[in-house]
Scaffold this active site. Structure first.
Site, PDB file in Angstrom:
ATOM      1  N   VAL A 109      -6.605   3.446  30.956  1.00 18.32           N
ATOM      2  CA  VAL A 109      -7.324   2.902  29.802  1.00 18.32           C
ATOM      3  C   VAL A 109      -6.368   2.731  28.621  1.00 18.32           C
ATOM      4  O   VAL A 109      -6.782   2.372  27.527  1.00 18.32           O
ATOM      5  CB  VAL A 109      -8.487   3.844  29.380  1.00 18.32           C
ATOM      6  CG1 VAL A 109      -9.548   3.925  30.463  1.00 18.32           C
ATOM      7  CG2 VAL A 109      -7.983   5.249  29.038  1.00 18.32           C
ATOM      8  N   HIS A 125     -11.172   1.029  34.975  1.00 16.02           N
ATOM      9  CA  HIS A 125     -11.872   2.061  34.198  1.00 16.02           C
ATOM     10  C   HIS A 125     -11.944   1.704  32.718  1.00 16.02           C
ATOM     11  O   HIS A 125     -12.121   2.581  31.874  1.00 16.02           O
ATOM     12  CB  HIS A 125     -11.192   3.434  34.394  1.00 16.02           C
ATOM     13  CG  HIS A 125     -11.391   4.022  35.761  1.00 16.02           C
ATOM     14  ND1 HIS A 125     -10.622   5.044  36.261  1.00 16.02           N
ATOM     15  CD2 HIS A 125     -12.301   3.729  36.731  1.00 16.02           C
ATOM     16  CE1 HIS A 125     -11.037   5.349  37.495  1.00 16.02           C
ATOM     17  NE2 HIS A 125     -12.046   4.563  37.794  1.00 16.02           N
ATOM     18  N   CYS A 133     -20.879  -3.510  25.670  1.00 11.72           N
ATOM     19  CA  CYS A 133     -22.341  -3.375  25.639  1.00 11.72           C
ATOM     20  C   CYS A 133     -22.799  -2.932  27.024  1.00 11.72           C
ATOM     21  O   CYS A 133     -22.491  -3.587  28.017  1.00 11.72           O
ATOM     22  CB  CYS A 133     -22.982  -4.718  25.264  1.00 11.72           C
ATOM     23  SG  CYS A 133     -24.770  -4.723  25.518  1.00 11.72           S
ATOM     24  N   CYS A 160     -25.360  -4.303  20.209  1.00  9.58           N
ATOM     25  CA  CYS A 160     -24.747  -5.568  20.624  1.00  9.58           C
ATOM     26  C   CYS A 160     -25.334  -6.723  19.823  1.00  9.58           C
ATOM     27  O   CYS A 160     -26.549  -6.917  19.815  1.00  9.58           O
ATOM     28  CB  CYS A 160     -25.000  -5.778  22.109  1.00  9.58           C
ATOM     29  SG  CYS A 160     -24.443  -7.371  22.733  1.00  9.58           S
ATOM     30  N   CYS A 163     -27.308  -9.105  22.502  1.00  6.56           N
ATOM     31  CA  CYS A 163     -28.549  -8.744  23.210  1.00  6.56           C
ATOM     32  C   CYS A 163     -29.262  -7.527  22.613  1.00  6.56           C
ATOM     33  O   CYS A 163     -30.344  -7.165  23.070  1.00  6.56           O
ATOM     34  CB  CYS A 163     -28.261  -8.517  24.681  1.00  6.56           C
ATOM     35  SG  CYS A 163     -27.556  -6.906  25.044  1.00  6.56           S
ATOM     36  N   GLY A 200       1.624   5.508  41.138  1.00  5.06           N
ATOM     37  CA  GLY A 200       1.243   6.577  40.222  1.00  5.06           C
ATOM     38  C   GLY A 200      -0.232   6.917  40.193  1.00  5.06           C
ATOM     39  O   GLY A 200      -0.803   7.121  39.122  1.00  5.06           O
ATOM     40  N   ASN A 227       4.939   7.211  44.354  1.00  3.84           N
ATOM     41  CA  ASN A 227       4.273   8.332  43.697  1.00  3.84           C
ATOM     42  C   ASN A 227       5.162   9.570  43.718  1.00  3.84           C
ATOM     43  O   ASN A 227       5.985   9.730  44.626  1.00  3.84           O
ATOM     44  CB  ASN A 227       2.938   8.621  44.401  1.00  3.84           C
ATOM     45  CG  ASN A 227       1.897   9.187  43.467  1.00  3.84           C
ATOM     46  OD1 ASN A 227       1.494   8.527  42.506  1.00  3.84           O
ATOM     47  ND2 ASN A 227       1.474  10.409  43.697  1.00  3.84           N
TER      48      ASN A 227
HETATM   49  P1  OAD Z   1      -3.960  11.461  38.485  1.00  2.00           P
HETATM   50  O1  OAD Z   1      -3.474  12.346  37.403  1.00  2.00           O
HETATM   51  O2  OAD Z   1      -5.066  11.935  39.342  1.00  2.00           O
HETATM   52  O3  OAD Z   1      -2.743  11.096  39.439  1.00  2.00           O
HETATM   53  C1  OAD Z   1      -1.494  10.714  38.935  1.00  2.00           C
HETATM   54  C2  OAD Z   1      -0.508  10.724  40.086  1.00  2.00           C
HETATM   55  O4  OAD Z   1       0.723  10.203  39.613  1.00  2.00           O
HETATM   56  C3  OAD Z   1      -0.215  12.134  40.620  1.00  2.00           C
HETATM   57  O5  OAD Z   1      -0.208  12.092  42.033  1.00  2.00           O
HETATM   58  C4  OAD Z   1       1.175  12.454  40.056  1.00  2.00           C
HETATM   59  O6  OAD Z   1       1.934  13.263  40.923  1.00  2.00           O
HETATM   60  C5  OAD Z   1       1.783  11.073  39.973  1.00  2.00           C
HETATM   61  N1  OAD Z   1       2.818  10.888  38.937  1.00  2.00           N
HETATM   62  C6  OAD Z   1       2.916  11.443  37.710  1.00  2.00           C
HETATM   63  N2  OAD Z   1       3.961  10.954  37.018  1.00  2.00           N
HETATM   64  C7  OAD Z   1       4.567  10.060  37.851  1.00  2.00           C
HETATM   65  C8  OAD Z   1       5.701   9.200  37.734  1.00  2.00           C
HETATM   66  N3  OAD Z   1       6.444   9.157  36.624  1.00  2.00           N
HETATM   67  N4  OAD Z   1       6.006   8.416  38.786  1.00  2.00           N
HETATM   68  C9  OAD Z   1       5.272   8.438  39.919  1.00  2.00           C
HETATM   69  N5  OAD Z   1       4.187   9.219  40.086  1.00  2.00           N
HETATM   70  C10 OAD Z   1       3.830  10.008  39.065  1.00  2.00           C
HETATM   71  O7  OAD Z   1      -4.305  10.048  37.804  1.00  2.00           O
HETATM   72  P2  OAD Z   1      -5.180   8.856  38.397  1.00  2.00           P
HETATM   73  O8  OAD Z   1      -5.004   8.751  39.867  1.00  2.00           O
HETATM   74  O9  OAD Z   1      -4.913   7.661  37.588  1.00  2.00           O
HETATM   75  O10 OAD Z   1     -10.809   8.523  35.452  1.00  2.00           O
HETATM   76  O11 OAD Z   1      -6.634   9.387  38.086  1.00  2.00           O
HETATM   77  C11 OAD Z   1      -7.734   8.590  38.395  1.00  2.00           C
HETATM   78  C12 OAD Z   1      -8.834   8.772  37.408  1.00  2.00           C
HETATM   79  O12 OAD Z   1      -9.140  10.167  37.247  1.00  2.00           O
HETATM   80  C13 OAD Z   1      -8.516   8.335  35.985  1.00  2.00           C
HETATM   81  O13 OAD Z   1      -8.647   6.954  35.807  1.00  2.00           O
HETATM   82  C14 OAD Z   1      -9.521   9.102  35.194  1.00  2.00           C
HETATM   83  C15 OAD Z   1      -9.376  10.446  35.855  1.00  2.00           C
HETATM   84  O14 OAD Z   1     -10.415  11.326  35.749  1.00  2.00           O
HETATM   85  C16 OAD Z   1     -11.773   8.550  34.542  1.00  2.00           C
HETATM   86  O15 OAD Z   1     -11.574   9.020  33.432  1.00  2.00           O
HETATM   87  C17 OAD Z   1     -13.073   7.956  34.987  1.00  2.00           C
HETATM   88 ZN    ZN Z   2     -25.232  -6.971  24.957  1.00  2.00          ZN
END
Ligand code: OAD
Ligand code: ZN
Length: 263
Positions: A109, A125, A133, A160, A163, A200, A227
């Protein structure tokens, strides 16, 4: 690792429709904490994760109170307005400019892909830079409403102009449906691609984590992970291979290889 980077270069150059999926790991080198890494937001503060799980329900129950709390408490991700993209973001932009990457679907985000100049971006996300809205789905720039004034005048939640629906931050909360437009566009891209570069992400949050699974089921898509650690996609053989390390180091090397190869 060098061999795997060469393999990724070959695969990318041989692809007809490559797309990238990204998560918080691509932004850690910009100083933004991820969620589940060793110094991740949820790793350090499990209670914050439990609170986040309750947030959407709270919003639905009492959007006014939700907004008041939002405007008076610090953001979990810190001050994102000052954050700048790192070499990983720029490398993906370069791959798009070279015509190899057709789009980026991100869970982030933080707005950093946008700042790095990606043109075809799906923010799965949502974005901290926008509001949305919840009734008609229309998005607004963050400053389209004077939220502080609305708070002072006891006029929250914002409404909004199109709407009359209730406006929320665009960032998708746990339990909140993925906005219909990005959900369907992302699924379409995942169904169409012949190469998916996943950067990542721990790939444990759904429905996002279904996208690689969907691509795998559809057939011959090459799925590459970059990753710091293996993920369920690695362990279950959804990805063909993992290049283990930092996206800010590996992606620029891939771009270098691709540029040499297309010369
Ligand atoms: P995570 O924190 O779950 O995963 C990040 C991954 O990137 C981990 O496996 C780390 O080891 C790896 N990592 C960290 N730094 C790195 C780097 N420099 N190079 C390569 N890998 C690296 O984050 P997301 O998978 O994005 O959702 O999490 C998914 C969702 O969970 C987010 O969008 C958020 C969260 O709760 C909501 O808020 C709805
Ligand atoms: Zn609206």
């Amino acid at each position: 690792m060098e061999k795997l980077i060469e393999r990724a270069v070959r695969d990318l150059c041989g692809s007809a429709y490559a797309i990238a999926l990204t998560g918080a790991g691509i932004s850690t080198e910009s100083g933004i904490a991820d969620f589940r890494g060793p110094s991740g937001i949820w790793t350090r503060d499990p209670e914050a994760e439990r609170r986040a799980y309750r947030s959407y329900e709270k919003f639905l129950r009492n959007p006014k109170e939700w907004w008041e709390e939002r405007l008076t408490s610090p953001s979990l991700l810190g001050n994102l307005e000052k954050a700048v993209p790192n070499p990983g973001h720029y490398a993906l932009t370069e791959l798009e400019r070279l015509g190899i990457l057709k789009c980026v679907i991100t869970q982030n985000v933080d707005g950093l892909h946008q700042k790095a100049g990606i043109t075809n971006l799906f923010e799965y996300h949502g974005s901290v830079l926008k509001l949305r809205c919840v009734s008609c789905g229309l998005r607004f720039a963050q400053d389209a409403f004077d939220l502080e004034k609305l708070r002072r005048e006891d006029q929250l939640p914002p409404r909004c102009p199109k709407c009359g629906g209730i406006i929320k931050t665009d960032g998708v909360a746990f339990g909140e449906p993925i906005p219909g437009d990005v959900a369907s566009q992302s699924l379409e891209e995942a169904g169409k691609c012949d190469l998916m570069l996943i950067c990542g992400t721990s790939a444990v949050v759904y429905p996002f984590a279904n996208l690689p699974r969907f691509a795998r089921e559809r057939g011959k898509t090459i799925i590459i992970e970059i990753n710091a650690d293996p993920t369920p996609l690695t362990e279950e053989g959804i990805s063909d291979y993992l290049i283990q390390g930092k996206t800010g180091e590996i992606l620029p090397k891939i771009v270098e290889g691709v540029k040499k190869a297309v010369k």
